[in-house]
Design an enzyme around this catalytic site. Sequence first.
Site, short mmCIF file in Angstrom:
data_model
loop_
_atom_site.label_atom_id
_atom_site.label_comp_id
_atom_site.label_asym_id
_atom_site.label_seq_id
_atom_site.Cartn_x
_atom_site.Cartn_y
_atom_site.Cartn_z
CB SER A 154 41.73 2.12 -25.49
OG SER A 154 40.59 1.23 -25.80
CE1 TYR A 177 41.13 5.00 -30.42
CE2 TYR A 177 40.60 2.64 -29.55
CZ TYR A 177 40.50 4.28 -29.25
OH TYR A 177 40.23 4.79 -27.83
N1 LIG Z 1 35.56 7.83 -25.51
C1 LIG Z 1 35.79 6.33 -25.18
O1 LIG Z 1 35.08 6.01 -24.74
C2 LIG Z 1 37.24 6.00 -24.99
C3 LIG Z 1 37.42 4.80 -24.55
C4 LIG Z 1 38.83 4.33 -24.32
C5 LIG Z 1 39.93 5.03 -24.60
N2 LIG Z 1 39.65 6.38 -24.95
C6 LIG Z 1 40.60 7.33 -25.27
O2 LIG Z 1 40.72 8.55 -24.57
C7 LIG Z 1 40.83 9.68 -25.35
C8 LIG Z 1 39.98 10.72 -25.57
O3 LIG Z 1 38.95 10.30 -26.10
P1 LIG Z 1 37.59 11.03 -26.53
O4 LIG Z 1 36.44 10.03 -26.62
O5 LIG Z 1 37.68 12.31 -25.60
O6 LIG Z 1 38.12 11.61 -28.18
P2 LIG Z 1 37.67 12.77 -28.79
O7 LIG Z 1 37.81 12.48 -30.34
O8 LIG Z 1 36.36 13.54 -28.34
O9 LIG Z 1 38.94 13.95 -28.40
C9 LIG Z 1 40.19 13.67 -29.09
C10 LIG Z 1 40.87 15.14 -29.29
O10 LIG Z 1 41.85 14.92 -29.86
C11 LIG Z 1 42.39 15.90 -30.64
N3 LIG Z 1 43.18 15.85 -31.73
C12 LIG Z 1 43.27 14.75 -32.67
N4 LIG Z 1 44.29 14.88 -33.52
C13 LIG Z 1 45.14 15.85 -32.90
C14 LIG Z 1 46.30 16.47 -33.38
N5 LIG Z 1 47.01 15.90 -34.22
N6 LIG Z 1 46.68 17.38 -32.67
C15 LIG Z 1 45.82 17.89 -31.59
N7 LIG Z 1 44.86 17.44 -31.47
C16 LIG Z 1 44.34 16.57 -31.82
C17 LIG Z 1 40.73 16.19 -31.19
O11 LIG Z 1 40.91 17.58 -32.05
C18 LIG Z 1 40.04 16.11 -30.25
O12 LIG Z 1 39.58 17.19 -29.45
C19 LIG Z 1 41.58 9.06 -26.46
O13 LIG Z 1 43.06 8.66 -26.50
C20 LIG Z 1 40.69 7.67 -26.67
O14 LIG Z 1 41.48 6.66 -27.56
C21 LIG Z 1 38.08 6.96 -25.22
#
Ligand SMILES: NC(=O)c1ccc[n+]([C@@H]2O[C@H](COP(=O)([O-])OP(=O)(O)OC[C@H]3O[C@@H](n4cnc5c(N)ncnc54)[C@H](O)[C@@H]3O)[C@@H](O)[C@H]2O)c1
Length: 267
Positions: A154, A177
Site C-alpha cells: 500500500s 495496517y
Molecule cells: N482498497 C484500497 O483503497 C486499498 C489501498 C491500498 C492497498 N489496498 C490493499 O489491497 C488489498 C485488497 O483490498 P480491498 O480493499 O479489496 O479489501 P477487502 O477488505 O475488500 O478484501 C480483502 C479480502 O481478504 C479476505 N480475507 C481477510 N482475511 C482473510 C483470511 N484470514 N483468509 C482468507 N481471506 C481473508 C476478506 O474476506 C476480503 O474478501 C489489501 O491488501 C489492501 O491492503 C487496498
Amino acid sequence: MENNPFSIKGRVVIVTGAAGNLGKGYARALSQAGAIVYAWDIFKEHPVASYEVDGYKDLYPVKIDLTSETEVMHAVKNIVETQGTIDGLVNNAALNPAVGTDDGTDLFAPYESYAIDLFRKEIDTNLTSMMITMKHVSPHMMHARGGSIVNVASEVAVIAHDHRVYQSPGKYKSPAYAASKAAVLGLSRQWAARLGEHNVRVNAISIGGVQSPGVPDDFAHRFGSMNMLQRMAQPNEYNATIQYLLSDASSFMTGSNLVVDGGKTAW
Ligand SMILES: NC(=O)c1ccc[n+]([C@@H]2O[C@H](COP(=O)([O-])OP(=O)(O)OC[C@H]3O[C@@H](n4cnc5c(N)ncnc54)[C@H](O)[C@@H]3O)[C@@H](O)[C@H]2O)c1
C-alpha cells in the site's frame, strides 16, 4: 507459442482475498486474460456459493483461512494435483475495511487504546499469511524453474496515513495496517533474494486508495486531492499492473516495489 509478452493464457494463478473489492476484480480480469484462477478467500461476508463465476472461464472459488498453514498446505496440494503446477500467486488479502461502511470500527481506534489482540490478528492476516502461502507455493515454482509472486502492499508501506482526511476526530488508520504493509516490502525482497536463482520472481505493489462502491464523494475528493492525479483510483486500475507482473513482460523484474499511487508518494 503466444508472441505477446503480456499474455498469461493458461497460467495457473492463485488470488487471495478474492471475494473483496479489489481481489474479485483481479480474479475476473486474470480469468478474462485466459489464466486458470483459484480465488481464495475466507468468504466471511458472502458464502462461496454466491461467488459469481458466470461468464468467467476456469475461475474456481475456494474457501480458506489464510492464517491456517494446514488449510493453505492442503489447498496448494489440491491445485498441484489437479493442474500439475502453480505459475502465479497474488497475495492480496488483508483486513482493510472500506471507508463509508460500518465495518471494523475497532480498526480505527486511537493507538493509546488499541486492542493488542486485534493488532496481532492484523499482522497475522496481512503479513504472516503471505509467508505461509509463499512457503507452500514456492517449492512447486522452484521445481518448475519459473513463477511470479505479487504481494500487495500500500502507499502506507512508505508514508504514514494522514488521518486528517477522515475529518472525524478520534478516527485513525490502524497502526498494524501500515506496519504490516511496510513489512510486506521487506518480506517480498527477502523472498525474491531466496528464489531468484530458481527463476522465481517476487515483487510488491504499493497501491493508492480506491474509490470502491460506498466510499463517500467528499472523502474521495479529500483523499484524491492528496495525489498528483487529484483523484482516487478506480477499482479496475490495478488489474493490468497485476497481469504485467505475472507475465513474461516483467521477466527481469524481481525484488521490486512497483508504486501505483497517482504520484502521492512522489510528491
Ligand atoms: N482498497 C484500497 O483503497 C486499498 C489501498 C491500498 C492497498 N489496498 C490493499 O489491497 C488489498 C485488497 O483490498 P480491498 O480493499 O479489496 O479489501 P477487502 O477488505 O475488500 O478484501 C480483502 C479480502 O481478504 C479476505 N480475507 C481477510 N482475511 C482473510 C483470511 N484470514 N483468509 C482468507 N481471506 C481473508 C476478506 O474476506 C476480503 O474478501 C489489501 O491488501 C489492501 O491492503 C487496498
